[in-house]
Design a protein around this motif. Structure first.
Motif: not given
Length: 191
Positions: A102, A152, A157, A180, A182
């Motif tokens: 990530v 949020k 993420n 969401f 992520g």
């Protein structure tokens, strides 16, 4: 060698249930050993009955580090054996796996306040994990919108939920339904 039957023993993963179940089970003179308990809390509550009886436990998932440390009061030594890694290994490994690949990982941690979750979180911190936010939510939560709003707002993420499967599944469904996109991750207790 005579054949032996197996029989289920259900402590419901609940320390308040596992003590009385273990007390009754430990009286079975034909018992050779137990595969379980599954959870650390249930294991600790059952040890006062299984240890004096010399009944060996092989847990596939009880991960509290004190269970195999003979210097600790909650140690299962010498009758407790585990297949899972301890929380000290699992916490940092979960963080590493959840954030692997990530770019610019921004991790938000949600935990249920249970000793299992608190232990995993502490070992993540000890290993240098960095979070953009964290929250503790009661294990009986049904409306996850307050924590989802915090996730949020943080710009996370990656979300790691530290707790068990019934709550993780509800939380993960609600956070996905909120849009969401992520990474969602959880430890073996949520498998």
């Amino acid at each position: 060698f005579p054949s032996h039957d197996t029989k289920p023993i259900d402590d419901q993963g609940d320390p308040t249930v596992s003590g009385p179940v273990a007390q009754a089970t430990a009286r079975d003179s034909n018992l050779l050993g137990i595969v379980g308990p599954a959870y650390s809390g249930a294991t600790i509550a059952s040890l006062p009955f299984y240890k004096p009886a010399g009944i060996h436990l092989i847990s596939p998932s009880a991960s509290r580090i004190t269970l195999t440390d003979p210097s600790q009061a909650s140690s299962g030594f010498p009758i407790f054996h585990r297949l899972a890694l301890t929380d000290k290994t699992q916490g940092p490994a979960l963080y590493k796996a959840a954030t692997a690949g990530v770019t610019n990982a921004k991790t938000f941690i949600v935990n249920d306040g249970d000793p299992y979750a608190v232990s995993l979180l502490q070992y993540m911190k000890d290993a240098g994990a960095i979070f953009v936010g964290q929250d503790t939510v009661a294990s009986n939560a049904t409306d996850w919108s307050p924590v989802i709003a915090k996730v949020k707002a943080s710009g996370a993420n990656v979300v790691i939920y530290l707790g068990y499967s019934p709550q993780a599944s509800v939380f993960f469904k609600q956070i996905r339904d909120s849009g969401f996109a992520g990474i969602l991750a959880a430890p073996d207790g949520a498998l």
